[in-house]
Enzyme design. Sequence first.
Site: not given
Length: 299
Positions: A10, A69, A108, A111, A134, A159
Amino acid sequence: MKSLVIGANGQLGHALVRSLSTLGTVVAATRDGERVGGGRCEAVDLADGAAIGSLIERVRPDVVVNAAAHTAVDKAEQEPDVAFRINAQAPAAMARACARQGIALVHYSTDYVFNGGAHRPYTEADPTDPLGVYGESKRAGERALAESGARYLVLRTAWVYGLHGHNFLRTMLRLGAERDELRVVDDQVGTPTPAWLIADTTAAILEKGIQADGIRHLTARGQCSWCDFAVAIMDEATASGILPRKPRVVPIRTSEYPTPARRPAYSVMDVGRLEQEYGLELPDWRDALSRTLAPQAAP
C-alpha cells in the site's frame, strides 16, 4: 531493529519499508507474497488470525507495523464484514500474537473516528463518534489493541496521499492533465498528510522507543478544504513542470457530490502531544506537499 511491515504494497506500507530500513532489517508482508515492482516477500491472509499469529511467531520481529487497511470508505458501506475483518479483527490477531511474545505493535487509524462536528482540532481525549462503517471498523481496531495487553501505539492520521498507490494527489494530477476544469468539494476541512511523513515520523518514534501505550495524532500541521488542496496541487505541479498548464478548480458543496458514506465536515487533529513526547516538529501541509512534488522526491 527488525521490523515486520504488514501491508507493504500500500501507499503507506511502501513508504514504511523505505523509512524503517534506516533502523535495521525490514521484513515485508503482502497478501500474495509479491511486492509491487517485483520480488517475493512474506505472504499473509488478513482473514486468517492463526496465519497472522504464525507469521509473527516465525519472523520474531522487534516491532510489527501494520499498514494494511480497508480504506475504500464508500465500499465499506456495502461490505461491512470485510471492513471489520481487515480493520478490526486482523489488528486484534496481531495484537494477541504480539502480547504473547512481548513484541511492540504500531497501527494506524483515521480521522473518520470523529463525527466532524468540532470547531477546533480534535485531541486524543475527545470522544469518538464515527459516521459510517469505515470509521466504526477503525475505532473497533483501536479498542482491540487497547484490550489486548500488547505494547502498542495507534497513530491516527488523515487525508493520506503520495506518489504511490491510489490517492487524491494522483487523481488530481491525472485529471489535471486531462481536463480544463475540476470541480472539488470545498466544505470538508482536514489536513493533507503525505505517506512519507507518516513513515519517517514512525521511524523517528521507533528509534527513540515508544514512550507509552495509547493513541496519538499524526498529521501535517494546518488545515484546508479538498478544494484548497486541489488548488495547491495544481500550483505546485505547474510550477515544477509536472503539468503543462493549470486547470481551473471550481469549489462545490458536498451535497453536489453525493457519496454512499458520510464524511466528517471537519477532521483536523491536534498533533501537539506527539510532537512534545518525541521531540518532533511536523511541517505545514503546504510545505509537505512541496517536498512531495519536488523533482528529487522519491517515487
